[in-house]
Design a protein around this motif. Structure first.
Motif, PDB file in Angstrom:
ATOM      1  N   ASN A   1       3.086  14.788  -3.091  1.00  0.00           N
ATOM      2  CA  ASN A   1       3.738  15.355  -1.899  1.00  0.00           C
ATOM      3  C   ASN A   1       4.813  14.420  -1.357  1.00  0.00           C
ATOM      4  N   PHE A   2       4.546  13.120  -1.387  1.00  0.00           N
ATOM      5  CA  PHE A   2       5.548  12.142  -0.952  1.00  0.00           C
ATOM      6  C   PHE A   2       6.763  12.161  -1.879  1.00  0.00           C
ATOM      7  N   ILE A   3       6.507  12.284  -3.178  1.00  0.00           N
ATOM      8  CA  ILE A   3       7.604  12.293  -4.162  1.00  0.00           C
ATOM      9  C   ILE A   3       8.509  13.506  -3.926  1.00  0.00           C
TER      10      ILE A   3
ATOM     11  N   LEU B   1      13.276  21.880   7.118  1.00  0.00           N
ATOM     12  CA  LEU B   1      12.542  21.046   8.085  1.00  0.00           C
ATOM     13  C   LEU B   1      11.039  21.328   8.040  1.00  0.00           C
ATOM     14  N   MET B   2      10.659  22.614   7.980  1.00  0.00           N
ATOM     15  CA  MET B   2       9.237  22.967   7.986  1.00  0.00           C
ATOM     16  C   MET B   2       8.540  22.513   6.708  1.00  0.00           C
ATOM     17  N   THR B   3       9.209  22.681   5.559  1.00  0.00           N
ATOM     18  CA  THR B   3       8.574  22.257   4.301  1.00  0.00           C
ATOM     19  C   THR B   3       8.453  20.731   4.232  1.00  0.00           C
ATOM     20  N   GLU B   4       9.452  20.012   4.776  1.00  0.00           N
ATOM     21  CA  GLU B   4       9.379  18.544   4.795  1.00  0.00           C
ATOM     22  C   GLU B   4       8.201  18.059   5.648  1.00  0.00           C
ATOM     23  N   VAL B   5       8.034  18.684   6.812  1.00  0.00           N
ATOM     24  CA  VAL B   5       6.907  18.312   7.687  1.00  0.00           C
ATOM     25  C   VAL B   5       5.584  18.536   6.958  1.00  0.00           C
ATOM     26  N   LEU B   6       5.471  19.683   6.296  1.00  0.00           N
ATOM     27  CA  LEU B   6       4.233  20.011   5.581  1.00  0.00           C
ATOM     28  C   LEU B   6       3.987  19.061   4.410  1.00  0.00           C
ATOM     29  N   LEU B   7       5.037  18.747   3.658  1.00  0.00           N
ATOM     30  CA  LEU B   7       4.892  17.850   2.504  1.00  0.00           C
ATOM     31  C   LEU B   7       4.434  16.451   2.928  1.00  0.00           C
ATOM     32  N   PHE B   8       5.082  15.900   3.940  1.00  0.00           N
ATOM     33  CA  PHE B   8       4.710  14.545   4.367  1.00  0.00           C
ATOM     34  C   PHE B   8       3.382  14.532   5.115  1.00  0.00           C
ATOM     35  N   LEU B   9       3.079  15.622   5.825  1.00  0.00           N
ATOM     36  CA  LEU B   9       1.779  15.720   6.508  1.00  0.00           C
ATOM     37  C   LEU B   9       0.650  15.763   5.494  1.00  0.00           C
ATOM     38  N   GLN B  10       0.819  16.595   4.452  1.00  0.00           N
ATOM     39  CA  GLN B  10      -0.200  16.671   3.407  1.00  0.00           C
ATOM     40  C   GLN B  10      -0.296  15.350   2.639  1.00  0.00           C
TER      41      GLN B  10
ATOM     42  N   ASN C   1       0.820  -1.216   0.000  1.00  0.00           N
ATOM     43  CA  ASN C   1       0.000   0.000   0.000  1.00  0.00           C
ATOM     44  C   ASN C   1       0.853   1.265   0.000  1.00  0.00           C
ATOM     45  N   LEU C   2       1.915   1.249   0.808  1.00  0.00           N
ATOM     46  CA  LEU C   2       2.806   2.410   0.880  1.00  0.00           C
ATOM     47  C   LEU C   2       3.631   2.540  -0.395  1.00  0.00           C
ATOM     48  N   ALA C   3       3.989   1.412  -0.984  1.00  0.00           N
ATOM     49  CA  ALA C   3       4.738   1.435  -2.251  1.00  0.00           C
ATOM     50  C   ALA C   3       3.920   2.122  -3.340  1.00  0.00           C
ATOM     51  N   GLU C   4       2.630   1.803  -3.372  1.00  0.00           N
ATOM     52  CA  GLU C   4       1.717   2.418  -4.352  1.00  0.00           C
ATOM     53  C   GLU C   4       1.610   3.918  -4.119  1.00  0.00           C
ATOM     54  N   ALA C   5       1.427   4.297  -2.861  1.00  0.00           N
ATOM     55  CA  ALA C   5       1.246   5.713  -2.521  1.00  0.00           C
ATOM     56  C   ALA C   5       2.514   6.522  -2.758  1.00  0.00           C
ATOM     57  N   SER C   6       3.680   5.892  -2.593  1.00  0.00           N
ATOM     58  CA  SER C   6       4.955   6.624  -2.664  1.00  0.00           C
ATOM     59  C   SER C   6       5.210   7.260  -4.024  1.00  0.00           C
ATOM     60  N   HIS C   7       4.652   6.682  -5.080  1.00  0.00           N
ATOM     61  CA  HIS C   7       4.861   7.286  -6.400  1.00  0.00           C
ATOM     62  C   HIS C   7       3.573   7.867  -6.999  1.00  0.00           C
ATOM     63  N   GLN C   8       2.451   7.728  -6.297  1.00  0.00           N
ATOM     64  CA  GLN C   8       1.195   8.310  -6.789  1.00  0.00           C
ATOM     65  C   GLN C   8       0.840   9.614  -6.093  1.00  0.00           C
ATOM     66  N   ILE C   9       1.293   9.779  -4.854  1.00  0.00           N
ATOM     67  CA  ILE C   9       1.014  11.020  -4.115  1.00  0.00           C
ATOM     68  C   ILE C   9       2.197  11.960  -4.296  1.00  0.00           C
TER      69      ILE C   9
END
Length: 406
Positions: A304-306, A351-360, A294-302
């Motif tokens: 913000n994660f990319i 640090l702040m942008t990373e938190v926001l990207l992974f949170l979103q 599930n995470l593998a799928e999301a890692s290249h489809q979302i």
């Protein structure tokens, strides 16, 4: 020394331009402008960041640390730097205007051809005895190898088209071996060069060979985005486990020298190296997590994660190590208040942008949509990155002027 300072100023200028392009990309989510093509600007941002900052500052540091003094004085090193910078300026102008087209391709090709000459010079002029040199030469081979993906783009485009698996895999081939092979191994070689005592050969060789094998095997992961085959997932799984084992050996190799190494570092350098090593740990952890389907799928489809993962690698690992090395060796003056403030701004923004990207990304993964004020928040925090780089650039220019007067 003056030419080296000028090189560093050019690299940071390129980085600042790339960050301003990134800031404009985030501004366009708030206030779309019909006059600016988002994808063209995105290509410009990524090329200037990769080739204008990461490639060129690694170039500067390789010449400084690995090329003997009598050989680095050869005009060819200065000439290659300026031809590379010329190609970056060309991409900086061409990509926002036309995207991938005639002039941007010409400048990109020029950069690759110049990098081949650099590969040959490093291989010829660099000593091959110490651990850090072996790591560097491995990185240089990966740089050369990664460009095969670029040369496949033309045939892929003409035979199967831009949306074919062949074309997309060729792009991923270049990016995977460029980032994981060339960039990361090169900064690790530069980092190891800062240690005075030799490393345990058993741990070093285990680290190096496991890392090389893991880089090849983990290429199966981006390939699996375009070719559905369970075998690819198992290859990636083995690669990720080998990568983790490699970095366990890396830690064991460094452990006997860590405390004596840290004693001679100032707070800014400790902060830079700490961020780089923490980001490296997170990268390895995330690659372990995406073994779950599930995470593998999301890692290249979302998206913000990319973006978050790319920035984790470029801003956290690579730039963290590079800033640490530059300041430790007084190539950037830690005596400057503006430089220290710039570094703090840059790392805070990261640090702040990373938190926001992974949170979103997490919000999208759990189907929660976009959280309130996300675009405003990430634009605001990105200003810290650009402001930090501006302060660093001003500090370096001011220091160079003072050195010229003295």
């Amino acid at each position: 020394m003056n030419s080296q300072k000028t090189w560093i100023i050019c690299c940071i200028f390129n980085f600042l331009i790339a960050s301003l392009m990134g800031l404009l990309l985030r501004f366009l989510y708030l206030f779309p402008l019909n006059s600016i093509n988002y994808n063209f600007l995105l290509h410009a941002h990524s090329h200037v960041a990769m080739l204008g900052w990461v490639y060129l500052i690694i170039y500067v540091l390789i010449v400084h640390f690995f090329i003997p003094k009598e050989k680095r004085k050869k005009p060819i090193y200065n000439q290659l730097f300026w031809v590379s910078e010329f190609s970056v300026i060309g991409m900086m102008i061409a990509f926002p205007i036309q995207g991938y087209a005639l002039f941007s391709i010409i400048f990109s090709t020029l950069h690759i051809l110049v990098s081949y000459i650099f590969c040959w010079l490093v291989w010829k002029d660099c000593s091959k005895e110490k651990s850090s040199q072996k790591l560097l030469l491995t990185a240089v081979l990966f740089m050369f190898f990664s460009t095969f993906g670029v040369w496949c783009l033309g045939p892929a485009l003409s035979i199967q088209g831009k949306h074919s698996a062949f074309y997309q895999i060729a792009i991923q081939f270049f990016l995977h071996f460029q980032f994981n092979g060339w960039f990361i191994i090169a900064v690790l070689a530069l980092f190891l060069k800062q240690f005075k005592k030799p490393f345990d050969k058993k741990y070093f060789n285990r680290f190096l060979y496991l890392l090389i094998v893991s880089i090849f095997l983990t290429f199966a992961f981006p390939v699996s985005w375009y070719i559905s085959n369970a075998f690819l997932k198992w290859i990636n799984c083995i690669g990720v486990i080998l990568q983790m084992t490699a970095f366990v050996s890396f830690y064991k190799m460094l452990k006997p020298q860590i405390y004596s190494f840290k004693e001679n570092l100032n707070l800014t350098v400790k902060m830079a190296y700490g961020l780089a090593l923490s980001s490296l740990f997170l990268k390895v952890t995330f690659q372990l997590l995406v073994l779950f389907p599930n995470l593998a799928e999301a890692s290249h489809q979302i998206r913000n994660f990319i973006i978050g993962f790319i920035h984790l690698t470029t801003l956290g690992i690579i730039t963290g190590f590079l800033f640490g090395i530059l300041i430790q060796n007084k190539l950037l003056s830690n005596q400057s208040y503006w430089l220290r403030l710039g570094i703090i701004f840059f790392f805070l923004g990261y640090l702040m942008t990373e938190v926001l990207l992974f949170l979103q990304g997490g919000f999208l993964y759990f189907n929660k949509g976009i959280f309130s004020k996300y675009y405003e928040s990430i634009f605001g925090t990105s200003i810290f990155i650009a402001a930090g780089l501006l302060l660093i650039l001003m500090s370096v220019i001011k220091t160079k002027k003072q050195e010229s007067i003295n």
